[in-house]
Design a protein around this motif. Structure first.
Motif, PDB file in Angstrom:
ATOM      1  N   TYR A  57     -22.937  15.933 -25.879  1.00  0.00           N
ATOM      2  CA  TYR A  57     -23.725  15.557 -26.895  1.00  0.00           C
ATOM      3  C   TYR A  57     -24.153  16.513 -27.967  1.00  0.00           C
ATOM      4  O   TYR A  57     -24.187  16.238 -29.369  1.00  0.00           O
ATOM      5  N   LYS A  63     -23.957   9.498 -27.574  1.00  0.00           N
ATOM      6  CA  LYS A  63     -25.305   9.632 -27.728  1.00  0.00           C
ATOM      7  C   LYS A  63     -26.205   9.385 -26.580  1.00  0.00           C
ATOM      8  O   LYS A  63     -27.419   9.211 -26.370  1.00  0.00           O
ATOM      9  N   THR A  64     -25.501   8.806 -25.561  1.00  0.00           N
ATOM     10  CA  THR A  64     -25.906   8.139 -24.156  1.00  0.00           C
ATOM     11  C   THR A  64     -25.337   8.799 -22.962  1.00  0.00           C
ATOM     12  O   THR A  64     -24.049   8.839 -22.905  1.00  0.00           O
ATOM     13  N   ASP A  66     -25.380   7.825 -18.936  1.00  0.00           N
ATOM     14  CA  ASP A  66     -25.526   6.863 -17.693  1.00  0.00           C
ATOM     15  C   ASP A  66     -25.622   7.773 -16.617  1.00  0.00           C
ATOM     16  O   ASP A  66     -24.586   8.403 -16.176  1.00  0.00           O
ATOM     17  N   ASP A  78     -20.457  10.038 -19.460  1.00  0.00           N
ATOM     18  CA  ASP A  78     -20.761  10.116 -20.825  1.00  0.00           C
ATOM     19  C   ASP A  78     -19.843   9.530 -21.528  1.00  0.00           C
ATOM     20  O   ASP A  78     -18.717   8.980 -21.148  1.00  0.00           O
ATOM     21  N   THR A 198     -30.131   9.762 -25.323  1.00  0.00           N
ATOM     22  CA  THR A 198     -30.490   8.513 -24.168  1.00  0.00           C
ATOM     23  C   THR A 198     -30.017   8.971 -23.066  1.00  0.00           C
ATOM     24  O   THR A 198     -28.591   9.164 -23.008  1.00  0.00           O
ATOM     25  N   ILE A 200     -29.930   7.030 -19.170  1.00  0.00           N
ATOM     26  CA  ILE A 200     -30.311   5.982 -18.300  1.00  0.00           C
ATOM     27  C   ILE A 200     -30.073   6.141 -17.081  1.00  0.00           C
ATOM     28  O   ILE A 200     -29.052   6.627 -16.506  1.00  0.00           O
ATOM     29  N   LYS A 205     -34.927   4.120 -19.065  1.00  0.00           N
ATOM     30  CA  LYS A 205     -34.300   4.800 -20.241  1.00  0.00           C
ATOM     31  C   LYS A 205     -35.331   6.191 -20.364  1.00  0.00           C
ATOM     32  O   LYS A 205     -36.488   5.980 -20.513  1.00  0.00           O
ATOM     33  N   TYR A 207     -35.887   9.036 -23.367  1.00  0.00           N
ATOM     34  CA  TYR A 207     -35.531   9.367 -24.696  1.00  0.00           C
ATOM     35  C   TYR A 207     -36.705  10.127 -25.507  1.00  0.00           C
ATOM     36  O   TYR A 207     -37.947   9.799 -24.875  1.00  0.00           O
TER      37      TYR A 207
END
Length: 618
Positions: A57, A63-64, A66, A78, A198, A200, A205, A207
């Motif tokens: 990132y 950008k996310t 899990d 990722d 972000t 999750i 979530k 952020y």
């Protein structure tokens, strides 16, 4: 006379990478633990995998992230660049292999030594890594670091990135479970340090837009803040500062390259110094450093080129410079805070005025306390020479270069019989015992003066070495060990009140625990099972044949030292004391420990009904 032991070439043995990690896991992940503490190994395994995704990132890829934890299985996915497909096996199983040695690809990353995911692999009963890039995919499966399966796909519609799944090895991590509170705190820190990211976690979530400002907002409720949070940002530095109305001591959250340095280091020391220097110069007064820092709640994050940490778990920064041609860490932080905080105070005179009033109040309290403090210190010094209350251990939290420092534990017990049992069965290297005489004082609503006037509180403060700050805390784990009866519960409540009133960051930082001890012993001639609940007792009776003997333990003093060693050894069960983030400390203490209120009576009656319902179901 014994035959001299032979020392030949046969005695020399080289361990391969996974054998060394499995034989000495403490070198790589700190302590093992069962998940009841935030620094237990199972969370370090998760952190090591996450660090790689975070670095993606930071490099602008994905950008996310899990994160899924179901039972004992952890999955981190990722959407970064993905590991180069030909290197998927090497990156997780060959020491000193990784992209972070190439400083062009990773300028200021956390994991620089290529050990992290290898340690996770070696310490997992099951480990799988899968990388997707350029519409192709490669995966590999391992067991305790041994490669079991490898696949390569020429065509795939999966999104690019890396997915790591693992199950910590039960032969190394005994009776462990992941606590979502600790995982959530770790993930929140990641998003505070990387605004725009972000994460999750099991569908929830996380952020942040305002970084460290959000961290302090979470740490200290608005009603407890003396003034709105000061939030300062530079190229490689971010700082957030406020003061608490409710706590006496200092509280710091420090980070380097996204790594939570819970034991501080050079940046932490420089930050504390810079606040004192700036405030003195702004007011033109040589205020006492402790008066300036009293009740401060703050956070600092810096980015350093090739940081040097004092241990593999990266809890304390050892670097003295920022890297390259940049100035030292100390100079960089001093210059930034001096310039930015000074500007802020000039632009916000009402905040400056509140800080000055707080300093003058701290100064008055310190002077009022000086006489009694001196007497209390002398008393504690005399007591430490022949202190019957404290039976110390050999390794302490501050011994960062000693492998077991994170295991350092202080048991707070009631009465001589219980402390005697623990003292005889403890590990003298890492476990200390502090013995209370009767019930401690209810300290709610009392001032710091009581800590010095009350001999037990003064000696406990002295044993923990936390009078001025958490910097020199001697034990990582503070464990309240009382009987599971009404008196024992009351003592727990009084001790928790003491810590909340005067040292809340001990609880915030996850240092305070309640020791679980067995309620029953179920045994036959072949086997003994210790049970911590009615359910465990029923299961034990079913398991043991014949008519097993059942003993109900009424208090810790009844448990012999020979038995006690099983409850404070590797199978120790601890319940962490955690704060409710929604409730301020002052509000919580007044509800539970203040004068009886109709609200509290209703609360007790409601909860008694629930207990009765449970009993009726049984």
């Amino acid at each position: 006379m014994t035959e001299e032991t032979k020392y030949t070439e046969d005695n020399i043995r080289s361990l391969d990478w996974k054998e060394h990690i499995r034989m000495r896991p403490g070198m790589y992940i700190g302590k093992l633990g069962d998940g009841s503490s935030a620094d237990d190994g199972i969370y370090i395994l998760l952190k090591e995998v996450l660090d790689n995704s975070i670095d993606e990132y930071v490099m602008g890829a994905g950008k996310t992230i899990d994160v899924s934890i179901q039972g004992q299985k952890v999955i981190v996915r990722d959407y970064g660049r993905g590991i180069p497909l030909g290197k998927v096996v090497d990156v997780v199983s060959k020491m000193n292999t990784g992209g972070k040695y190439d400083s062009k690809a990773f300028k200021k990353s956390v994991g620089l030594n290529g050990v992290g995911t290898k340690a996770v692999n070696a310490l997992s009963g099951y480990f799988r890594v899968e990388s997707t890039r350029d519409n192709k995919s490669a995966s590999a499966e391992f067991e305790q670091g041994e490669l079991k399966d490898e696949n390569f796909l020429e065509e795939t519609s999966r999104r690019k990135g890396t997915k790591v799944s693992f199950v910590p090895d039960e032969t190394i991590f005994k009776n462990y479970k992941y606590r979502s509170e600790y995982v959530e705190k770790m993930l929140k820190n990641y998003v505070y340090l990387n605004p725009g990211l972000t994460i999750i976690f099991n569908g929830e979530k996380f952020y942040s837009e305002d970084g460290l400002k959000d961290l302090l907002s979470e740490s200290i409720p608005e009603e407890d803040r003396l003034f709105p949070i000061i939030h300062l940002k530079g190229e490689d530095i971010e700082v957030a500062i406020t003061y608490s109305k409710a706590q006496y001591s200092e509280e710091y959250h420090s980070f380097v390259n996204g790594q939570h340095t819970v034991q501080g280091g050079t940046h932490h020391a420089a930050f504390r110094e810079s606040i004192v220097k700036t405030v003195r110069e702004f007011f033109g007064k040589n205020y006492e450093a402790s008066d300036i820092r009293k009740s401060i709640v703050s956070a600092i994050s810096i980015k350093v080129m090739e940081p040097v940490f004092e241990s593999q778990t990266k809890t304390k920064l050892g670097s003295t410079d920022m890297g390259g041609k940049l100035p030292t860490v100390r100079t960089y932080i001093l210059d930034f805070v001096k310039r930015q905080l000074d500007n802020y105070l000039h632009r916000n005179p009402e905040t400056a005025e509140k800080i000055q009033r707080k300093i003058l109040q701290a100064e008055k309290e310190r002077k009022d306390l000086s006489g009694i403090r001196k007497l209390a210190k002398e008393r504690a010094k005399k007591a430490s020479l022949h202190n019957k209350k404290l039976r110390d251990c050999r390794i302490h939290l501050g011994d960062v270069k000693k492998e077991r420092n994170l295991e350092s534990t202080l048991f707070i017990t009631e009465g001589d019989s219980a402390s005697g049992s623990i003292t005889k069965s403890r590990d003298v290297n890492t476990q200390a015992v502090f013995s209370l005489k009767g019930k401690p004082l209810n300290s709610y609503g009392l001032t710091k003066k009581i800590v010095y006037e009350n001999e037990e509180f003064n000696l406990l403060q002295s044993a923990l070495n936390i009078e001025d700050s958490m910097e020199e805390l001697r034990y990582n784990n503070i464990v309240i060990a009382t009987d599971a009866d009404v008196d024992g519960m009351h003592i727990r409540l009084l001790l928790i009140t003491f810590f909340l009133q005067f040292f809340p960051e001990l609880i915030k930082e996850g240092h305070l625990y309640i020791l679980q001890t067995p309620l029953f012993r179920v045994r036959n001639k072949k086997e003994t099972i210790y049970c911590y609940s009615e359910t465990e007792k029923r299961e034990a009776i079913q398991k043991l044949t014949g008519k097993p003997e059942i003993t109900r333990f009424k208090g810790l003093g009844e448990i012999s030292p020979d038995e006690f060693k099983y409850f404070i050894g590797e199978n120790i069960r601890l319940d962490p004391v955690m704060l409710d983030k929604e409730t301020g400390i002052e509000e919580m203490l007044s509800f539970y420990m203040g004068k009886n209120t109709s609200d509290r009576q209703e609360f007790i009656i409601e909860n008694l009904k629930v207990e009765l319902d449970i009993l009726e179901e049984k």
